[in-house]
Write a protein that holds these residues in place. Structure first.
Motif, PDB file in Angstrom:
ATOM      1  N   LEU A 206      -3.324   2.930   9.724  1.00 51.69           N
ATOM      2  CA  LEU A 206      -3.357   1.600   9.097  1.00 51.69           C
ATOM      3  C   LEU A 206      -2.491   0.586   9.834  1.00 51.69           C
ATOM      4  O   LEU A 206      -2.835  -0.590   9.935  1.00 51.69           O
ATOM      5  CB  LEU A 206      -2.866   1.663   7.641  1.00 51.69           C
TER       6      LEU A 206
ATOM      7  N   SER B 237       9.856  -1.069   1.253  1.00 55.40           N
ATOM      8  CA  SER B 237       8.525  -1.383   1.782  1.00 55.40           C
ATOM      9  C   SER B 237       8.682  -2.018   3.149  1.00 55.40           C
ATOM     10  O   SER B 237       9.530  -2.889   3.337  1.00 55.40           O
ATOM     11  CB  SER B 237       7.786  -2.345   0.841  1.00 55.40           C
TER      12      SER B 237
ATOM     13  N   THR C 258      -1.129  -4.539  11.381  1.00 56.47           N
ATOM     14  CA  THR C 258      -2.237  -3.613  11.105  1.00 56.47           C
ATOM     15  C   THR C 258      -2.893  -3.175  12.410  1.00 56.47           C
ATOM     16  O   THR C 258      -2.860  -3.894  13.406  1.00 56.47           O
ATOM     17  CB  THR C 258      -3.309  -4.292  10.222  1.00 56.47           C
TER      18      THR C 258
ATOM     19  N   CYS D 102      -7.907  -0.872  10.778  1.00 55.04           N
ATOM     20  CA  CYS D 102      -7.290  -0.672   9.460  1.00 55.04           C
ATOM     21  C   CYS D 102      -8.330  -0.777   8.333  1.00 55.04           C
ATOM     22  O   CYS D 102      -8.984  -1.808   8.187  1.00 55.04           O
ATOM     23  CB  CYS D 102      -6.191  -1.710   9.232  1.00 55.04           C
TER      24      CYS D 102
ATOM     25  N   VAL E 235       0.845  -1.187   0.000  1.00 55.50           N
ATOM     26  CA  VAL E 235       0.000   0.000   0.000  1.00 55.50           C
ATOM     27  C   VAL E 235       0.886   1.245   0.000  1.00 55.50           C
ATOM     28  O   VAL E 235       1.852   1.324   0.762  1.00 55.50           O
ATOM     29  CB  VAL E 235      -0.965  -0.037   1.205  1.00 55.50           C
ATOM     30  N   HIS E 236       0.548   2.170  -0.885  1.00 56.83           N
ATOM     31  CA  HIS E 236       1.370   3.364  -1.094  1.00 56.83           C
ATOM     32  C   HIS E 236       0.638   4.624  -0.628  1.00 56.83           C
ATOM     33  O   HIS E 236      -0.590   4.713  -0.747  1.00 56.83           O
ATOM     34  CB  HIS E 236       1.689   3.520  -2.583  1.00 56.83           C
TER      35      HIS E 236
ATOM     36  N   VAL F   1       3.827  -1.308   3.553  1.00 57.48           N
ATOM     37  CA  VAL F   1       3.571   0.100   3.217  1.00 57.48           C
ATOM     38  C   VAL F   1       4.827   0.740   2.634  1.00 57.48           C
ATOM     39  O   VAL F   1       5.951   0.348   2.976  1.00 57.48           O
ATOM     40  CB  VAL F   1       3.083   0.899   4.454  1.00 57.48           C
ATOM     41  N   ARG F   2       4.599   1.713   1.752  1.00 60.42           N
ATOM     42  CA  ARG F   2       5.746   2.371   1.105  1.00 60.42           C
ATOM     43  C   ARG F   2       5.376   3.767   0.649  1.00 60.42           C
ATOM     44  O   ARG F   2       4.270   3.994   0.157  1.00 60.42           O
ATOM     45  CB  ARG F   2       6.183   1.508  -0.087  1.00 60.42           C
TER      46      ARG F   2
ATOM     47  N   ARG G 118      -4.882  -7.399   1.664  1.00 63.71           N
ATOM     48  CA  ARG G 118      -3.954  -7.911   2.677  1.00 63.71           C
ATOM     49  C   ARG G 118      -3.858  -9.422   2.634  1.00 63.71           C
ATOM     50  O   ARG G 118      -3.165 -10.026   3.450  1.00 63.71           O
ATOM     51  CB  ARG G 118      -4.460  -7.564   4.075  1.00 63.71           C
TER      52      ARG G 118
ATOM     53  N   PRO H 144      -5.119   5.502   0.705  1.00 65.51           N
ATOM     54  CA  PRO H 144      -4.075   4.505   0.463  1.00 65.51           C
ATOM     55  C   PRO H 144      -4.310   3.773  -0.858  1.00 65.51           C
ATOM     56  O   PRO H 144      -5.444   3.383  -1.160  1.00 65.51           O
ATOM     57  CB  PRO H 144      -4.192   3.544   1.644  1.00 65.51           C
TER      58      PRO H 144
ATOM     59  N   LEU I 106       0.634  -5.496   7.083  1.00 66.24           N
ATOM     60  CA  LEU I 106       0.473  -4.735   5.842  1.00 66.24           C
ATOM     61  C   LEU I 106       1.829  -4.194   5.407  1.00 66.24           C
ATOM     62  O   LEU I 106       2.592  -3.693   6.231  1.00 66.24           O
ATOM     63  CB  LEU I 106      -0.496  -3.572   6.097  1.00 66.24           C
TER      64      LEU I 106
ATOM     65  N   PHE J 176       0.022   6.508   7.009  1.00 66.07           N
ATOM     66  CA  PHE J 176      -0.092   5.096   7.427  1.00 66.07           C
ATOM     67  C   PHE J 176      -0.425   4.939   8.916  1.00 66.07           C
ATOM     68  O   PHE J 176      -0.630   3.826   9.387  1.00 66.07           O
ATOM     69  CB  PHE J 176       1.212   4.346   7.120  1.00 66.07           C
TER      70      PHE J 176
END
Ligand code: TXA
Ligand code: MG
Length: 327
Positions: free
Chosen positions: A75, A95, A100, A104, A64-65, A119-120, A111, A137, A117, A72
């Motif tokens: 999340l 990442s 989570t 979330c 997820v970006h 994230v990046r 997921r 997201p 999760l 985030f």
């Protein structure tokens, strides 16, 4: 599907792409690593459409970006090492897998039902502008059909996904060309799951010590491995036409001739595999908490997204076969 529109990554193009994402569409966009195929991470149907477009034979969890780390906070739960890495390498090709939060909002399908999760925050200016404009997201695997190479130009994306997605935001060739480094931050020691744009040495230097490798037998958390996939606590029976009173019944399509079950949920009464994929994890979770003895599942066709759905169900059912054999 319809024709895929290729648009320039200028102000107007970015706003149009953001609008497409908000309304559940699929947009390929450049990041500094590879082109990503974006979808609103909070919309089950958008995520189901994304897996279908990629033709993934299984539901791998997605990264997820967002345009900044603070996005985030609702999340995932941060820890000190994760903060350190994010502070040093974001925006950039890293990442982080984190636990989570209970609330979330990311789709369970995105997921793959996991309690963690990835994230990046990417550094590509087009990606950041798009994520900021979308204001939510965005899940984005590499923008290629499953099994083919990750795309580094809009032409690659068009060749692989043309006709299957809504928009390609054309922003030239990506600079890094390999995917982000993935680090699992959910255990006591950070664990490298995928080598990528940030080197292992850079990570270890930042953290001031060695990290574990995902291939370690003690850390069987590499993507795609059974241990990292969601399975319900209740035993599963597949291809069922008649459920027992003590079982929950997970149905697909018209219910005619499918009898019994202490609690019944239908993945898609009309027999739509997209809808079924979108509902799969949420419904399994709900039935898992039903207080019944098991989950019976009716047959699901082995075509399109049905393959990914059946892959997940077979893995979940296999877990109980091995327990049975141990007894
Ligand atoms: O550079 C990149 O990371 C690109 C750009 C678009 O950001 N994205 C990308 O996504 O490569 P994808 O879907 O091709 O690869 C994601 C990998 C998968 O191998 C998946 O198993 C792993 O990340 N992954 C995602 N969430 C995870 C989680 N919660 N736990 C373990 N592995 C996870
Ligand atoms: Mg990929």
């Amino acid at each position: 599907m319809h024709a895929t529109i290729v648009i320039a990554a200028d102000h107007e193009g970015i706003n149009r792409a953001a609008q497409t994402l908000r309304t559940g569409g699929l947009v390929a966009f450049p990041t500094e690593t590879v082109y990503g195929l974006g979808a609103d991470a909070t919309q089950d149907h958008a995520i189901a459409a994304l897996y279908a477009a990629k033709g993934r034979p299984e539901f791998n969890p997605l990264i997820v970006h967002a345009d900044m780390a603070a996005a985030f906070d609702s999340l995932v739960t941060w820890n000190e090492d994760a903060r350190l890495l994010a502070g040093r390498f974001w925006p950039g090709p890293l990442s982080l897998v984190l636990p989570t939060t209970p609330s979330c909002p990311v789709s369970l399908l995105a997921r793959a039902g996991l309690p963690s999760l990835a994230v990046r925050v990417p550094s590509h200016p087009v990606a950041r502008a798009l994520l900021a404009a979308a204001g939510r997201p965005i899940a984005a695997p590499s923008a290629n059909r499953s099994g083919s190479l990750s795309p580094t130009t809009p032409t690659h994306v068009e060749a692989s996904l043309g006709g299957k997605i809504d928009l390609i935001l054309a922003g030239g060739r990506t600079s890094i060309g390999i995917e982000s480094t993935i680090i699992d931050m959910t255990g006591t020691t950070p664990c490298l799951l995928r080598q990528g744009g940030v080197s292992q040495e850079q990570i270890e230097q930042c953290l001031g010590g060695p990290i574990a490798l995902g291939t370690d037998a003690a850390q069987p958390k590499a993507p795609g491995q059974l241990a990292s996939h969601y399975a319900p606590d209740l035993p599963l029976r597949l291809h069922v036409t008649s459920a027992r009173a003590g079982e929950a019944f997970l149905l697909f399509g018209p219910e005619l001739g499918l009898i019994g079950g202490g609690k019944r949920l239908n993945l898609s009464p009309s027999g739509d595999l997209h809808e079924a994929a979108a509902n799969l994890f949420a419904m399994l979770h709900e039935l898992d908490k039903s207080g019944l003895d098991g989950i019976a599942v009716s047959a699901i066709p082995e075509t399109g997204l049905g393959r990914a759905i059946n892959d997940r169900l077979r893995r979940a059912a296999a877990k109980f076969q091995s327990i049975k054999f141990q007894n």
